[in-house]
Design a protein around this motif. Structure first.
Motif, PDB file in Angstrom:
ATOM      1  N   MET A 103       0.825  -1.226   0.150  1.00 49.69           N
ATOM      2  CA  MET A 103      -0.219  -0.088   0.106  1.00 49.69           C
ATOM      3  C   MET A 103       0.922   1.209   0.007  1.00 49.69           C
ATOM      4  SD  MET A 103      -3.041  -0.939   2.780  1.00 49.69           S
ATOM      5  CE  MET A 103      -3.937   0.784   2.417  1.00 49.69           C
ATOM      6  N   PRO A 104       0.572   2.272  -0.711  1.00 50.08           N
ATOM      7  CA  PRO A 104       1.307   3.692  -0.692  1.00 50.08           C
ATOM      8  C   PRO A 104       1.115   4.435   0.583  1.00 50.08           C
ATOM      9  CG  PRO A 104      -0.699   3.836  -1.901  1.00 50.08           C
ATOM     10  CD  PRO A 104      -0.792   2.336  -1.424  1.00 50.08           C
ATOM     11  N   GLY A 105       2.243   4.862   0.893  1.00 48.35           N
ATOM     12  CA  GLY A 105       2.327   5.906   2.237  1.00 48.35           C
ATOM     13  C   GLY A 105       1.398   7.001   2.019  1.00 48.35           C
ATOM     14  N   PHE A 106       0.945   7.492   3.083  1.00 51.03           N
ATOM     15  CA  PHE A 106      -0.078   8.606   3.040  1.00 51.03           C
ATOM     16  C   PHE A 106       0.230   9.441   4.194  1.00 51.03           C
ATOM     17  CE2 PHE A 106      -2.773   5.256   5.127  1.00 51.03           C
ATOM     18  CZ  PHE A 106      -3.114   5.778   6.002  1.00 51.03           C
ATOM     19  N   GLY A 107      -0.240  10.657   4.170  1.00 51.56           N
ATOM     20  CA  GLY A 107      -0.395  11.580   5.365  1.00 51.56           C
ATOM     21  C   GLY A 107      -1.438  12.433   5.191  1.00 51.56           C
ATOM     22  N   LEU A 108      -1.865  13.185   6.395  1.00 53.01           N
ATOM     23  CA  LEU A 108      -2.974  14.007   6.617  1.00 53.01           C
ATOM     24  C   LEU A 108      -2.826  14.898   7.543  1.00 53.01           C
ATOM     25  CD1 LEU A 108      -6.068  14.677   5.823  1.00 53.01           C
ATOM     26  CD2 LEU A 108      -6.583  13.173   7.633  1.00 53.01           C
ATOM     27  N   ILE A 151     -12.247  27.122  19.565  1.00 51.58           N
ATOM     28  CA  ILE A 151     -11.692  25.926  19.116  1.00 51.58           C
ATOM     29  C   ILE A 151     -10.286  25.821  18.495  1.00 51.58           C
ATOM     30  CG2 ILE A 151     -12.226  23.742  17.834  1.00 51.58           C
ATOM     31  CD1 ILE A 151     -15.245  24.669  17.992  1.00 51.58           C
ATOM     32  N   THR A 152      -9.217  25.025  19.012  1.00 47.13           N
ATOM     33  CA  THR A 152      -7.888  24.995  18.533  1.00 47.13           C
ATOM     34  C   THR A 152      -7.561  23.498  18.290  1.00 47.13           C
ATOM     35  OG1 THR A 152      -7.526  27.005  19.522  1.00 47.13           O
ATOM     36  CG2 THR A 152      -5.685  25.774  18.785  1.00 47.13           C
ATOM     37  N   VAL A 153      -7.180  23.208  17.114  1.00 50.89           N
ATOM     38  CA  VAL A 153      -6.818  21.796  16.904  1.00 50.89           C
ATOM     39  C   VAL A 153      -5.560  21.745  16.003  1.00 50.89           C
ATOM     40  CG1 VAL A 153      -7.534  19.553  15.948  1.00 50.89           C
ATOM     41  CG2 VAL A 153      -9.314  20.848  16.993  1.00 50.89           C
ATOM     42  N   LYS A 154      -4.574  20.863  16.345  1.00 52.98           N
ATOM     43  CA  LYS A 154      -3.572  20.594  15.559  1.00 52.98           C
ATOM     44  C   LYS A 154      -3.151  18.968  15.512  1.00 52.98           C
ATOM     45  CE  LYS A 154      -0.864  24.481  16.276  1.00 52.98           C
ATOM     46  NZ  LYS A 154       0.648  25.264  16.537  1.00 52.98           N
ATOM     47  N   ALA A 155      -3.523  18.300  14.234  1.00 53.68           N
ATOM     48  CA  ALA A 155      -3.474  16.915  14.181  1.00 53.68           C
ATOM     49  C   ALA A 155      -2.711  16.448  12.998  1.00 53.68           C
ATOM     50  CB  ALA A 155      -4.722  16.255  14.383  1.00 53.68           C
ATOM     51  N   SER A 156      -2.165  15.323  12.952  1.00 54.23           N
ATOM     52  CA  SER A 156      -1.635  14.680  11.727  1.00 54.23           C
ATOM     53  C   SER A 156      -1.738  13.255  11.793  1.00 54.23           C
ATOM     54  CB  SER A 156      -0.077  15.040  11.587  1.00 54.23           C
ATOM     55  OG  SER A 156       0.619  14.662  12.566  1.00 54.23           O
ATOM     56  N   ILE A 157      -1.824  12.610  10.887  1.00 54.57           N
ATOM     57  CA  ILE A 157      -1.624  11.121  10.573  1.00 54.57           C
ATOM     58  C   ILE A 157      -0.892  10.834   9.517  1.00 54.57           C
ATOM     59  CG2 ILE A 157      -3.095   9.073   9.932  1.00 54.57           C
ATOM     60  CD1 ILE A 157      -5.722  10.462  10.658  1.00 54.57           C
ATOM     61  N   VAL A 158       0.180  10.050   9.926  1.00 54.44           N
ATOM     62  CA  VAL A 158       1.393   9.553   8.819  1.00 54.44           C
ATOM     63  C   VAL A 158       1.469   7.949   8.619  1.00 54.44           C
ATOM     64  CG1 VAL A 158       3.687   9.829   8.442  1.00 54.44           C
ATOM     65  CG2 VAL A 158       2.571  11.850   9.027  1.00 54.44           C
ATOM     66  N   SER A 159       1.346   7.447   7.564  1.00 53.69           N
ATOM     67  CA  SER A 159       1.461   5.844   7.321  1.00 53.69           C
ATOM     68  C   SER A 159       2.821   5.863   6.150  1.00 53.69           C
ATOM     69  CB  SER A 159       0.076   5.305   7.339  1.00 53.69           C
ATOM     70  OG  SER A 159       0.194   3.980   6.853  1.00 53.69           O
ATOM     71  N   ASP A 173       0.784  -1.042  10.077  1.00 52.11           N
ATOM     72  CA  ASP A 173       1.095  -1.120  11.421  1.00 52.11           C
ATOM     73  C   ASP A 173       1.969  -0.129  11.760  1.00 52.11           C
ATOM     74  OD1 ASP A 173      -0.097  -3.456  11.895  1.00 52.11           O
ATOM     75  OD2 ASP A 173       1.562  -4.676  11.754  1.00 52.11           O
ATOM     76  N   GLY A 174       2.679   0.808  10.761  1.00 52.90           N
ATOM     77  CA  GLY A 174       3.449   1.907  11.123  1.00 52.90           C
ATOM     78  C   GLY A 174       2.795   3.139  11.130  1.00 52.90           C
ATOM     79  N   MET A 175       1.654   3.194  11.258  1.00 51.12           N
ATOM     80  CA  MET A 175       0.808   4.569  11.093  1.00 51.12           C
ATOM     81  C   MET A 175       0.792   4.965  12.353  1.00 51.12           C
ATOM     82  SD  MET A 175      -3.234   5.198   9.952  1.00 51.12           S
ATOM     83  CE  MET A 175      -4.058   4.232  11.104  1.00 51.12           C
ATOM     84  N   VAL A 176       1.022   6.439  12.451  1.00 53.55           N
ATOM     85  CA  VAL A 176       1.117   7.076  13.667  1.00 53.55           C
ATOM     86  C   VAL A 176       0.113   8.421  13.645  1.00 53.55           C
ATOM     87  CG1 VAL A 176       2.439   8.922  14.867  1.00 53.55           C
ATOM     88  CG2 VAL A 176       3.753   6.724  14.036  1.00 53.55           C
ATOM     89  N   ILE A 177      -1.017   8.493  14.772  1.00 56.01           N
ATOM     90  CA  ILE A 177      -1.917   9.625  14.691  1.00 56.01           C
ATOM     91  C   ILE A 177      -1.211  10.438  15.745  1.00 56.01           C
ATOM     92  CG2 ILE A 177      -4.211  10.312  15.397  1.00 56.01           C
ATOM     93  CD1 ILE A 177      -4.873   7.092  14.252  1.00 56.01           C
TER      94      ILE A 177
END
Length: 374
Positions: free
Chosen positions: A313-318, A339-347, A354-358
């Motif tokens: 599967m390709p890598g992705f980020g958000l 409301i203040t939010v900072k978030a990222s998802i990297v796989s 299994d290597g995905m980090v939230i």
């Protein structure tokens, strides 16, 4: 001199009348034989049943090009997809450069589908109902020189008032697009060209793994793609995709030189307000955001990069960010402020996630004048 001129005029008129008569009568006289032959050949070479209603072939609509109109085209599957019709098309029309019929490439100038219902289905074991071609039992050609050079070119296509269903049991996913209008223009007879497309759908419903993410959403997409047919590489140019209030722009490319699909695509939000982002809250959790007073700036961007195949599967980020967000329901006495939010998802690319980090380093708001932080 006048007598000879008169005779030439009469001969010319007679020739034109005979030509027009042939254009009109030949398709009529041989219609039944043509239809029977085509149906026999089509149904003998696919694992499905193909039928159609009235049809007409003429040179009169687009002279000197050939126009074919067919009503009620149906392609219905056999086992294991009994009861599903891959395609049920109200009307199909196509215009062909008649000169290309005598060459090695048929040049289709335009082809259109009116009121088509396309139902694509995939079983849990991965079998798809569009894989209907019979296995080729003919011996392979002895050399490349003996292979057929027959191919088809296309310049314009469209779908009017379509209904497209994609039902994939292997992914527990179903997508339903109704009121679909789509148009694409580009010279598919060339190896390098620009494909310009527009797409509108009155309703889009998407369910994945039991959760309905889109319910009666509205979609509007405009995209120009640089098409490299020799390398099967497609590059985004000017484009904008709008779903409900969320408007995204895309950059990058996708390539399919062989069985693998390679990609390097990024996207970014074009309308940076909180309402645009909240319009994509899954329908199961947000039945109605109408009437909600909201404000604030948001960022929403990401990427998909790598190779997709049976093993990878390709890598992705958000990335998601909200600054000075606020919303208030009309029937509640207090609003949610700051409301203040900072978030990222990297796989990373790999055979699983299994290597995905939230990562969410900041989540804060003021709820009914009470601060909340996480």
């Amino acid at each position: 001199m006048g007598k000879w001129f008169k005779r030439l005029v009469i001969a010319g008129v007679v020739l034109i009348v005979l030509l027009l008569g042939a254009i009109i009568l030949i398709p009529i006289l041989f219609k039944d034989k043509i239809e029977a032959l085509v149906k026999e050949q089509v149904n003998a070479n696919i694992h499905a049943t193909v039928e159609w209603g009235e049809w007409d072939i003429t040179l009169l609509k687009s002279f000197p090009d050939l126009t074919l109109d067919i009503a009620n085209v149906r392609v219905c599957n056999k086992a294991p997809f009994e009861g599903i019709c891959l395609a049920d098309i109200g009307a199909l029309t196509t215009t062909i450069d008649i000169k290309s019929l005598f060459g090695d490439k048929i040049d289709i100038k335009r082809i259109g589908l009116t009121r088509p219902k396309i139902h694509a289905a995939v079983l849990e074991d991965g079998r798809a109902n569009w894989d209907i071609a019979m296995p080729d039992t003919a011996p392979a050609p002895e050399s490349a020189d003996t292979a057929s050079k027959f191919n088809i070119g296309l310049r314009e296509y469209w779908i009017e008032d379509g209904h497209v269903i994609y039902d994939d049991a292997s992914l527990a996913m179903r997508m339903d697009l109704a009121g679909l209008d789509h148009k694409g223009t580009g010279d598919f007879t060339q190896d390098l060209f620009t494909l310009s497309t527009t797409t509108q759908a009155d309703t889009v419903d998407v369910t994945f793994d039991g959760i309905r993410y889109l319910k009666r959403a509205v979609a509007d997409i405009k995209a120009d793609l640089d098409m490299d047919m020799a390398n099967m590489k497609f590059t985004f140019k000017e484009n904008e995709a709008t779903i409900n209030q969320l408007s995204l722009g895309f950059n990058g490319w996708l390539a399919m030189p062989a069985d693998d699909i390679d990609m390097d695509i990024t996207w970014d939000l074009k309308k940076n307000d909180l309402g645009a982002l909240l319009s994509l809250v899954p329908a199961e959790f947000a039945t109605d955001l109408k009437g909600v007073d909201m404000s604030g700036q948001v960022a929403f961007n990401g990427y998909v990069k790598g190779t997709y195949n049976d093993n990878t599967m390709p890598g992705f980020g958000l990335n998601i960010a909200v600054d000075k967000g606020r919303f208030k329901y009309p029937d509640l006495p207090e609003s949610v402020e700051n409301i203040t939010v900072k978030a990222s998802i990297v796989s990373p690319q790999g055979n699983d996630m299994d290597g995905m980090v939230i990562y969410m380093p900041l989540f804060a708001m003021t709820l009914a004048r009470n601060p909340v932080e996480a």
